[in-house]
Design a protein around this motif. Structure first.
Motif, PDB file in Angstrom:
ATOM      1  N   GLY A  29      56.166  30.163  20.351  1.00  0.00           N
ATOM      2  CA  GLY A  29      56.489  29.157  19.499  1.00  0.00           C
ATOM      3  C   GLY A  29      55.755  27.785  19.851  1.00  0.00           C
ATOM      4  N   LYS A  30      55.817  27.392  20.864  1.00  0.00           N
ATOM      5  CA  LYS A  30      54.856  26.383  21.136  1.00  0.00           C
ATOM      6  C   LYS A  30      53.747  26.841  21.804  1.00  0.00           C
ATOM      7  CE  LYS A  30      55.389  21.940  23.750  1.00  0.00           C
ATOM      8  NZ  LYS A  30      54.236  21.855  24.459  1.00  0.00           N
ATOM      9  N   GLY A  31      52.632  25.819  21.803  1.00  0.00           N
ATOM     10  CA  GLY A  31      51.445  26.344  22.246  1.00  0.00           C
ATOM     11  C   GLY A  31      51.169  25.628  23.754  1.00  0.00           C
ATOM     12  N   GLY A  32      50.287  26.343  24.487  1.00  0.00           N
ATOM     13  CA  GLY A  32      50.126  25.778  25.731  1.00  0.00           C
ATOM     14  C   GLY A  32      50.951  26.084  26.919  1.00  0.00           C
ATOM     15  N   ASP A  41      61.247  24.830  20.819  1.00  0.00           N
ATOM     16  CA  ASP A  41      60.588  25.947  20.257  1.00  0.00           C
ATOM     17  C   ASP A  41      60.928  27.374  20.420  1.00  0.00           C
ATOM     18  OD1 ASP A  41      59.405  23.532  19.107  1.00  0.00           O
ATOM     19  OD2 ASP A  41      57.462  23.980  19.957  1.00  0.00           O
ATOM     20  N   ALA A  42      61.257  27.540  21.934  1.00  0.00           N
ATOM     21  CA  ALA A  42      61.649  28.956  22.149  1.00  0.00           C
ATOM     22  C   ALA A  42      63.107  29.249  21.552  1.00  0.00           C
ATOM     23  CB  ALA A  42      61.962  28.776  23.736  1.00  0.00           C
ATOM     24  N   ASP A  43      63.945  28.311  21.482  1.00  0.00           N
ATOM     25  CA  ASP A  43      65.041  28.524  20.726  1.00  0.00           C
ATOM     26  C   ASP A  43      64.780  28.978  19.355  1.00  0.00           C
ATOM     27  OD1 ASP A  43      67.817  28.409  20.483  1.00  0.00           O
ATOM     28  OD2 ASP A  43      67.655  26.349  19.618  1.00  0.00           O
ATOM     29  N   ILE A  58      74.497  32.912  18.191  1.00  0.00           N
ATOM     30  CA  ILE A  58      74.034  31.367  18.409  1.00  0.00           C
ATOM     31  C   ILE A  58      73.506  30.834  17.276  1.00  0.00           C
ATOM     32  CG2 ILE A  58      72.729  30.257  19.797  1.00  0.00           C
ATOM     33  CD1 ILE A  58      73.583  32.028  22.121  1.00  0.00           C
ATOM     34  N   VAL A  59      73.537  29.761  16.760  1.00  0.00           N
ATOM     35  CA  VAL A  59      73.066  29.091  15.640  1.00  0.00           C
ATOM     36  C   VAL A  59      72.011  28.409  16.335  1.00  0.00           C
ATOM     37  CG1 VAL A  59      73.038  27.760  13.797  1.00  0.00           C
ATOM     38  CG2 VAL A  59      74.915  28.938  14.481  1.00  0.00           C
ATOM     39  N   ARG A  60      70.644  28.877  16.088  1.00  0.00           N
ATOM     40  CA  ARG A  60      69.272  28.409  16.713  1.00  0.00           C
ATOM     41  C   ARG A  60      68.709  27.433  16.037  1.00  0.00           C
ATOM     42  NH1 ARG A  60      68.711  31.253  21.530  1.00  0.00           N
ATOM     43  NH2 ARG A  60      69.623  33.090  21.632  1.00  0.00           N
ATOM     44  N   SER A  61      67.871  26.706  16.623  1.00  0.00           N
ATOM     45  CA  SER A  61      66.796  25.767  16.004  1.00  0.00           C
ATOM     46  C   SER A  61      66.291  26.379  14.670  1.00  0.00           C
ATOM     47  CB  SER A  61      65.754  25.276  17.012  1.00  0.00           C
ATOM     48  OG  SER A  61      65.030  24.315  16.184  1.00  0.00           O
ATOM     49  N   VAL A 117      81.466  31.450  16.573  1.00  0.00           N
ATOM     50  CA  VAL A 117      81.966  32.156  17.893  1.00  0.00           C
ATOM     51  C   VAL A 117      80.484  32.094  18.677  1.00  0.00           C
ATOM     52  CG1 VAL A 117      82.845  33.823  19.444  1.00  0.00           C
ATOM     53  CG2 VAL A 117      83.544  33.437  16.992  1.00  0.00           C
ATOM     54  N   GLY A 118      79.986  30.779  19.484  1.00  0.00           N
ATOM     55  CA  GLY A 118      78.968  30.636  19.981  1.00  0.00           C
ATOM     56  C   GLY A 118      78.557  29.135  20.052  1.00  0.00           C
ATOM     57  N   ASP A 119      77.277  28.991  20.468  1.00  0.00           N
ATOM     58  CA  ASP A 119      76.760  27.704  20.395  1.00  0.00           C
ATOM     59  C   ASP A 119      76.126  27.229  19.086  1.00  0.00           C
ATOM     60  OD1 ASP A 119      77.828  27.621  22.950  1.00  0.00           O
ATOM     61  OD2 ASP A 119      75.758  27.643  24.007  1.00  0.00           O
ATOM     62  N   VAL A 120      75.907  25.818  18.869  1.00  0.00           N
ATOM     63  CA  VAL A 120      75.229  25.536  17.827  1.00  0.00           C
ATOM     64  C   VAL A 120      74.146  24.759  18.575  1.00  0.00           C
ATOM     65  CG1 VAL A 120      74.781  24.291  15.766  1.00  0.00           C
ATOM     66  CG2 VAL A 120      76.888  25.445  16.173  1.00  0.00           C
ATOM     67  N   ASN A 121      72.830  25.161  18.691  1.00  0.00           N
ATOM     68  CA  ASN A 121      71.932  24.502  19.292  1.00  0.00           C
ATOM     69  C   ASN A 121      71.047  23.204  18.620  1.00  0.00           C
ATOM     70  OD1 ASN A 121      72.443  26.024  21.612  1.00  0.00           O
ATOM     71  ND2 ASN A 121      70.205  27.276  21.414  1.00  0.00           N
TER      72      ASN A 121
END
Lengths: 265, 221
Positions: A10-13, A152-154, B104-107, B120-124
């Motif tokens: 996702g993120k660069g660098g 960004d990884a998320d 998980i609810v991600r970004s 059932v999980g996190d909300v990031n």
């Protein structure tokens, strides 16, 4: 039939290209036939990190558009005898020159010949990312212990979970024990519980990585380096071995402890 | 003698106007007009309207209320009906149903539900939950939660770890900052609701049964 693994972040660098080069070399050193594919069309770097930039004749776009055969475009790394190949990205065009379908058939073709196909993904979540992920069977997400990289990884893990591929695995790059101990950086546990995916390995921050990249020699060639060991361990884990996670404490042995360990031998 | 179509009855809750539900609508309107013009009431009184098993379209309902309120003696405070349409019923079911999201609810992800939702999980961070009803997070809530998105101000947002960046309930927005002492001290088992002043408040999960007693649909022994 080989396995195609996309390396993304996702993120660069954060070290996708360095990780691709080093993991590929480490797998090749283990005797596997590996092909590295640079999908960062327009901003190619992987050839530089591997020191193969002056040997490129054809590139990925030439192959996709039928100007050459696939084996004509592959650049062989002579240091790892006949095991490591690079399919370089084009530099004169951009990411829209290739479609995900074309990438998919290209990767399929490479998988027939190679045991591992590592795909170096460009930063971002646009066309370049979709191209890189299209042909992959599994994914490795690279992050650093910075909040922006983890965020960004998320996001990228969320996108990868919607693809028809194996659950992604995590590599934490540029780990600095001193910062983690002081609480100035997220620690390994915090990152893995936050992202809640399997941890494939950690790479300790080391200046030699930059130096070796600049020389065009992947750091895994140096067997005594901490970062190199991290990459070698990850390669072994990819091959199915169970290798325990590197202990961070060891690198900070004081003089006194070192003396004790010498005498206790 | 003709059957009486409009009954007026005094109960302990006030005056109830019961309309026959078997006769033709036109007949009913006619008799109602006659009845309300008879008078016999001093001042203004609140009445409840009981329309039994007759289904009234919205404009018919408005027409009847207008007839009753025309002479200026009565004000319709409530309308009772024994029937609802299939659409209304389905909407009710949707509102009351509880969805479950496992994962998980991600970004960048948005999870939507017409009624209540259990995560059932996190909300990031930067992950978002939008629900017509309540939101319950069994993991860590670190993202954005919008409960009662269709305007239900009774909705709550509850989490076993309550550390969101933004909480929305109906049309009220709350940006979480470090100045909220209760959340800074312990983020465990909290919930957010709209208090009597119309602002978002937080309290321990144990207080839900006191603050929103209607949420409890199951008796215990």
């Amino acid at each position: 039939m080989g396995e195609a693994i996309v390396i993304t972040s996702g993120k660069g660098g954060v070290g996708k290209t360095t990780t691709t080069a080093n993991l590929g070399t480490a797998l090749a050193l283990q005797g596997k036939k590996v092909c590295l594919v640079d999908t960062d069309i327009g901003l190619r770097n992987l050839d530089l990190v591997l020191g193969l930039d002056n040997r490129i004749i054809y590139d990925l776009v030439d192959v996709v558009e039928g100007r050459c055969k696939i084996h004509q475009a592959l650049v062989k790394d002579k240091r790892v005898d006949d095991k490591l190949f690079l399919l370089p990205a084009a530099q004169t065009t951009d990411k829209n020159a290739v479609t995900p379908e074309q990438m998919k058939s290209l990767i399929e073709e490479l998988k027939r010949e190679f045991e591992y196909v590592l795909i170096d993904c460009p930063a971002g979540i646009e066309q370049g990312y979709r191209n890189a992920v299209a042909g992959a069977d599994s994914a490795i997400v690279v992050t650093t212990p910075e909040i922006s990289a983890v965020r960004d990884a998320d996001r990228i893990i969320g996108l990868l979970e919607q693809e028809q591929i194996d659950p992604p695995k995590l590599i934490i790059n540029r780990v600095r024990k001193d910062l983690m101990n002081q609480g100035d950086a997220m620690d390994i546990n915090e990152i893995t519980t936050h992202l809640s995916i399997d941890l494939l390995g950690i790479i300790i921050d080391c200046e030699d990585v930059i130096a070796s990249s600049n020389k065009g020699e992947p750091i895994v060639m140096d067997p005594n380096n901490k970062a190199s060991l991290g990459y070698r361990n990850i390669a072994r884990r990819i091959l199915g071995e169970s290798v325990p996670l590197m202990t961070l404490e060891e690198q900070h042995k004081g003089v006194f402890r070192k003396l004790i360990s010498i005498f206790s031998k | 003698m003709k059957k009486q179509l409009v009954h007026m009855k005094g109960t302990k809750d006030g005056l109830v106007l019961r309309l026959d539900d078997q006769c033709a609508y036109a007949e009913l309107v006619e008799e109602l007009e006659k009845k309300v013009s008879e008078g016999g009431i001093d001042g203004r009184v609140n009445v409840s309207l009981d329309i039994g098993y007759r289904y009234l379209l919205e404009h018919q309902k408005q027409e009847i209320i207008k007839i009753i309120e025309q002479p200026g003696k009565m004000v319709v405070s409530k309308v009772f009906s024994n029937v609802i349409t299939v659409d209304e019923n389905n909407a009710k079911i949707k509102e009351n149903q509880c969805d479950t999201y496992v994962g998980i609810v991600r970004s960048g992800q948005v999870i939507q539900a017409p009624g209540d939702i259990i995560i059932v999980g996190d909300v990031n961070p930067n992950g978002k939950i939008e629900a017509g009803g309540n939101i319950f997070v069994l993991g860590k809530l670190k993202g954005i939660a919008h409960a009662g998105i269709d305007g239900n101000r009774e909705a709550i947002v509850a989490a076993s770890w309550f550390e969101p960046t933004h909480v929305y309930i109906a049309d009220v927005i709350e940006v979480m900052s470090n100045e909220k002492p209760i959340i800074k001290e312990h983020a465990e088992q909290l919930f957010a609701y709209i208090n009597k002043n119309g602002n978002i408040s937080y309290d321990r999960l144990q207080e839900v049964r006191n603050i929103r007693p209607l949420l409890n649909t199951k008796g215990g022994s």
